[in-house]
Write an enzyme that holds these catalytic residues in place. Structure first.
Site, PDB file in Angstrom:
ATOM      1  N   MET A  92      -8.513   8.681  -0.077  1.00 30.38           N
ATOM      2  CA  MET A  92      -9.294   9.129   1.090  1.00 30.38           C
ATOM      3  C   MET A  92      -9.778  10.560   0.874  1.00 30.38           C
ATOM      4  O   MET A  92      -9.040  11.375   0.327  1.00 30.38           O
ATOM      5  CB  MET A  92      -8.419   9.077   2.342  1.00 30.38           C
ATOM      6  CG  MET A  92      -7.830   7.710   2.615  1.00 30.38           C
ATOM      7  SD  MET A  92      -6.936   7.688   4.174  1.00 30.38           S
ATOM      8  CE  MET A  92      -6.218   6.042   4.098  1.00 30.38           C
ATOM      9  N   GLY A 110       1.102  -2.023   4.059  1.00 28.66           N
ATOM     10  CA  GLY A 110       1.677  -0.689   3.931  1.00 28.66           C
ATOM     11  C   GLY A 110       2.962  -0.588   4.722  1.00 28.66           C
ATOM     12  O   GLY A 110       4.066  -0.677   4.168  1.00 28.66           O
ATOM     13  N   SER A 111       2.821  -0.457   6.038  1.00 27.20           N
ATOM     14  CA  SER A 111       4.019  -0.280   6.863  1.00 27.20           C
ATOM     15  C   SER A 111       4.939  -1.499   6.834  1.00 27.20           C
ATOM     16  O   SER A 111       6.149  -1.352   6.980  1.00 27.20           O
ATOM     17  CB  SER A 111       3.631   0.094   8.295  1.00 27.20           C
ATOM     18  OG  SER A 111       2.570  -0.718   8.735  1.00 27.20           O
ATOM     19  N   HIS A 164      -1.412  -1.266  -4.224  1.00 25.54           N
ATOM     20  CA  HIS A 164      -2.642  -0.853  -3.555  1.00 25.54           C
ATOM     21  C   HIS A 164      -2.595   0.666  -3.341  1.00 25.54           C
ATOM     22  O   HIS A 164      -1.673   1.195  -2.727  1.00 25.54           O
ATOM     23  CB  HIS A 164      -2.732  -1.603  -2.224  1.00 25.54           C
ATOM     24  CG  HIS A 164      -4.005  -1.394  -1.480  1.00 25.54           C
ATOM     25  ND1 HIS A 164      -5.168  -2.081  -1.755  1.00 25.54           N
ATOM     26  CD2 HIS A 164      -4.303  -0.565  -0.445  1.00 25.54           C
ATOM     27  CE1 HIS A 164      -6.118  -1.701  -0.933  1.00 25.54           C
ATOM     28  NE2 HIS A 164      -5.627  -0.768  -0.127  1.00 25.54           N
ATOM     29  N   PHE A 168      -5.846   5.199   8.214  1.00 20.27           N
ATOM     30  CA  PHE A 168      -4.434   5.383   8.560  1.00 20.27           C
ATOM     31  C   PHE A 168      -3.663   4.083   8.404  1.00 20.27           C
ATOM     32  O   PHE A 168      -4.225   2.997   8.629  1.00 20.27           O
ATOM     33  CB  PHE A 168      -4.306   5.859  10.021  1.00 20.27           C
ATOM     34  CG  PHE A 168      -5.087   7.116  10.267  1.00 20.27           C
ATOM     35  CD1 PHE A 168      -4.555   8.366   9.946  1.00 20.27           C
ATOM     36  CD2 PHE A 168      -6.383   7.053  10.768  1.00 20.27           C
ATOM     37  CE1 PHE A 168      -5.297   9.522  10.130  1.00 20.27           C
ATOM     38  CE2 PHE A 168      -7.137   8.208  10.960  1.00 20.27           C
ATOM     39  CZ  PHE A 168      -6.591   9.449  10.644  1.00 20.27           C
ATOM     40  N   GLY A 169      -2.399   4.218   8.057  1.00 18.59           N
ATOM     41  CA  GLY A 169      -1.519   3.065   8.018  1.00 18.59           C
ATOM     42  C   GLY A 169      -0.982   2.784   9.418  1.00 18.59           C
ATOM     43  O   GLY A 169      -1.174   3.587  10.340  1.00 18.59           O
ATOM     44  N   GLY A 170      -0.352   1.657   9.574  1.00 19.41           N
ATOM     45  CA  GLY A 170       0.351   1.341  10.812  1.00 19.41           C
ATOM     46  C   GLY A 170      -0.514   1.009  12.012  1.00 19.41           C
ATOM     47  O   GLY A 170      -0.048   1.073  13.150  1.00 19.41           O
ATOM     48  N   MET A 183     -11.839   5.080  -0.347  1.00 19.68           N
ATOM     49  CA  MET A 183     -12.444   5.345   0.973  1.00 19.68           C
ATOM     50  C   MET A 183     -13.066   6.729   0.885  1.00 19.68           C
ATOM     51  O   MET A 183     -12.588   7.695   1.496  1.00 19.68           O
ATOM     52  CB  MET A 183     -11.357   5.263   2.050  1.00 19.68           C
ATOM     53  CG  MET A 183     -10.947   3.836   2.341  1.00 19.68           C
ATOM     54  SD  MET A 183      -9.341   3.723   3.141  1.00 19.68           S
ATOM     55  CE  MET A 183      -8.303   3.804   1.703  1.00 19.68           C
ATOM     56  N   MET A 228     -11.581  -5.213   5.668  1.00 17.15           N
ATOM     57  CA  MET A 228     -10.750  -4.285   6.441  1.00 17.15           C
ATOM     58  C   MET A 228     -10.493  -4.907   7.814  1.00 17.15           C
ATOM     59  O   MET A 228     -11.439  -5.235   8.536  1.00 17.15           O
ATOM     60  CB  MET A 228     -11.462  -2.939   6.632  1.00 17.15           C
ATOM     61  CG  MET A 228     -11.575  -2.073   5.393  1.00 17.15           C
ATOM     62  SD  MET A 228     -10.027  -1.726   4.530  1.00 17.15           S
ATOM     63  CE  MET A 228      -9.018  -0.992   5.829  1.00 17.15           C
ATOM     64  N   ASP A 246      -6.834  -6.078   4.500  1.00 19.94           N
ATOM     65  CA  ASP A 246      -6.152  -4.779   4.538  1.00 19.94           C
ATOM     66  C   ASP A 246      -6.151  -4.214   5.952  1.00 19.94           C
ATOM     67  O   ASP A 246      -7.214  -3.912   6.509  1.00 19.94           O
ATOM     68  CB  ASP A 246      -6.899  -3.828   3.577  1.00 19.94           C
ATOM     69  CG  ASP A 246      -6.243  -2.475   3.409  1.00 19.94           C
ATOM     70  OD1 ASP A 246      -5.164  -2.245   3.976  1.00 19.94           O
ATOM     71  OD2 ASP A 246      -6.835  -1.639   2.686  1.00 19.94           O
ATOM     72  N   GLY A 247      -4.942  -4.044   6.493  1.00 24.22           N
ATOM     73  CA  GLY A 247      -4.804  -3.405   7.803  1.00 24.22           C
ATOM     74  C   GLY A 247      -4.056  -4.279   8.792  1.00 24.22           C
ATOM     75  O   GLY A 247      -4.519  -5.365   9.133  1.00 24.22           O
ATOM     76  N   GLY A 248      -2.885  -3.822   9.172  1.00 24.48           N
ATOM     77  CA  GLY A 248      -2.115  -4.547  10.187  1.00 24.48           C
ATOM     78  C   GLY A 248      -1.524  -5.864   9.696  1.00 24.48           C
ATOM     79  O   GLY A 248      -1.223  -6.742  10.505  1.00 24.48           O
ATOM     80  N   SER A 280       0.839  -1.199   0.000  1.00 22.38           N
ATOM     81  CA  SER A 280       0.000   0.000   0.000  1.00 22.38           C
ATOM     82  C   SER A 280       0.874   1.250   0.000  1.00 22.38           C
ATOM     83  O   SER A 280       1.668   1.472   0.917  1.00 22.38           O
ATOM     84  CB  SER A 280      -0.901  -0.003   1.231  1.00 22.38           C
ATOM     85  OG  SER A 280      -1.371   1.307   1.439  1.00 22.38           O
ATOM     86  N   ASP A 311      -4.557   3.882  -1.844  1.00 21.18           N
ATOM     87  CA  ASP A 311      -5.599   4.278  -0.887  1.00 21.18           C
ATOM     88  C   ASP A 311      -6.065   5.704  -1.127  1.00 21.18           C
ATOM     89  O   ASP A 311      -5.328   6.657  -0.865  1.00 21.18           O
ATOM     90  CB  ASP A 311      -5.052   4.164   0.536  1.00 21.18           C
ATOM     91  CG  ASP A 311      -4.894   2.720   0.960  1.00 21.18           C
ATOM     92  OD1 ASP A 311      -5.895   1.993   0.944  1.00 21.18           O
ATOM     93  OD2 ASP A 311      -3.758   2.321   1.295  1.00 21.18           O
ATOM     94  N   HIS A 335      -8.329   1.543  -3.849  1.00 19.30           N
ATOM     95  CA  HIS A 335      -9.242   1.376  -2.711  1.00 19.30           C
ATOM     96  C   HIS A 335      -9.852   2.740  -2.400  1.00 19.30           C
ATOM     97  O   HIS A 335      -9.178   3.618  -1.855  1.00 19.30           O
ATOM     98  CB  HIS A 335      -8.419   0.817  -1.539  1.00 19.30           C
ATOM     99  CG  HIS A 335      -9.186   0.651  -0.266  1.00 19.30           C
ATOM    100  ND1 HIS A 335      -8.561   0.418   0.949  1.00 19.30           N
ATOM    101  CD2 HIS A 335     -10.510   0.674   0.007  1.00 19.30           C
ATOM    102  CE1 HIS A 335      -9.474   0.310   1.895  1.00 19.30           C
ATOM    103  NE2 HIS A 335     -10.663   0.471   1.355  1.00 19.30           N
TER     104      HIS A 335
HETATM  105  C1  DX5 Z   1      -5.968   1.907   5.767  1.00 20.13           C
HETATM  106  C2  DX5 Z   1      -5.621   1.592   4.331  1.00 20.13           C
HETATM  107  C3  DX5 Z   1      -4.585   0.558   4.229  1.00 20.13           C
HETATM  108  C4  DX5 Z   1      -3.267   0.943   4.877  1.00 20.13           C
HETATM  109  C5  DX5 Z   1      -2.724  -0.294   5.500  1.00 20.13           C
HETATM  110  O1  DX5 Z   1      -7.034   2.752   5.823  1.00 20.13           O
HETATM  111  O2  DX5 Z   1      -6.767   1.138   3.626  1.00 20.13           O
HETATM  112  O3  DX5 Z   1      -4.409   0.109   2.895  1.00 20.13           O
HETATM  113  O4  DX5 Z   1      -2.330   1.458   3.992  1.00 20.13           O
HETATM  114  O5  DX5 Z   1      -1.594   0.044   6.228  1.00 20.13           O
HETATM  115  P1  DX5 Z   1      -0.860  -1.016   7.167  1.00 20.13           P
HETATM  116  O6  DX5 Z   1      -0.494  -2.196   6.297  1.00 20.13           O
HETATM  117  O7  DX5 Z   1       0.324  -0.268   7.657  1.00 20.13           O
HETATM  118  O8  DX5 Z   1      -1.825  -1.414   8.255  1.00 20.13           O
HETATM  119 ZN    ZN Z   2      -6.403   0.127   1.620  1.00 23.68          ZN
END
Ligand code: DX5
Ligand code: ZN
Length: 225
Positions: A40, A200-201, A36, A146-148, A71, A140, A178-180, A11, A38, A69
């Site tokens: 927003m 992402g992270s 990916h 947010f990432g991380g 959002m 999700m 997606d997420g964590g 991401s 994102d 994606h």
């Molecule tokens: C969160 C995004 C994700 C995000 C995931 O709202 O949709 O795609 O980048 O980040 P990580 O992998 O760091 O949880």
């Molecule tokens: Zn995403």
């Protein structure tokens, strides 16, 4: 994709936004399967990122499939712009689409794969009657924005139940999560039925992208059904 059939989708949210083209090339060279992206809007989620012009600019630097994606509220307004910018896959949030079936069929009409994303609190029944109109489902595993963030552990059971529902109805629709997602959560979600891992992270947050992608693949390969 390796022999496990699991695809890794880094991401861009965790990339260095001052060097986006280089970041995209680096992650492609590192063996990513999809990119990916994102999007927003500061309404559907409490954060802002980028839109079609940035995606169109990145399109010239990579052959990676663009997994966009959205959002955003009322995504129908922008579907054509994203398709024109080079999106290959477009996912919309079920929570943002009162006429979800129509939205999905528009995405397909634009020549893109159509996905539905579900927030952690959203029930699987939101996709139950649009299965014929879908190409992938995005679960999700954090609240988007947010990432991380930390993986929400109840997502594993949700993926398992979705996987069972799809099998029961005779659909081979891929489940994206997606997420964590990191090496410590990858095996668990793959064992539950996910086959596309957004990270992402766990990729852009690391120094060495090839090792980060490889670590996710190795972890996914350890999944026990
Ligand atoms: C969160 C995004 C994700 C995000 C995931 O709202 O949709 O795609 O980048 O980040 P990580 O992998 O760091 O949880
Ligand atoms: Zn995403």
């Amino acid at each position: 994709m390796n022999k496990t059939g699991v695809r890794i989708a880094p991401s861009l949210l965790s990339a260095d936004f001052g060097r986006l083209a280089e970041e995209v090339r680096a992650v492609e060279a590192a063996g990513a399967d999809l990119l990916h992206l994102d999007v927003m809007d500061g309404h559907f989620v409490p954060n802002l990122t980028f839109g079609p012009p940035v995606i169109a600019s990145l399109r010239k630097y990579t052959r990676l499939t663009f997994d966009v994606h959205l959002m955003i509220e009322a995504p129908d307004r922008y579907l054509e712009d994203f398709a024109r910018a080079g999106a290959d896959w477009i996912s919309v949030h079920a929570e943002a689409c009162p006429h979800l079936q129509r939205t999905l069929s528009r995405i397909r009409d634009l020549g893109c794969k159509a996905g539905v994303a579900l927030n952690p609190a959203t029930p699987l029944s939101m996709v139950e009657w649009v299965l014929p109109d879908l190409d992938y489902i995005l679960i999700m595993s954090v609240n988007p924005g947010f990432g991380g963030q930390k993986y929400l552990p109840q997502s594993t059971e949700k993926i398992r139940r979705l996987s069972a529902l799809l099998a029961e109805r005779g659909y081979a629709i891929p489940i994206e999560v997606d997420g964590g997602i990191a090496p410590d959560t990858a095996a668990e979600v793959v064992a539950a039925g996910a086959s596309i891992l957004v990270a992402g992270s766990a990729v852009f947050g690391k120094e060495d992208y090839p090792s980060a992608v490889e670590a996710l693949r190795r972890a996914a390969a350890k999944a026990k059904p």
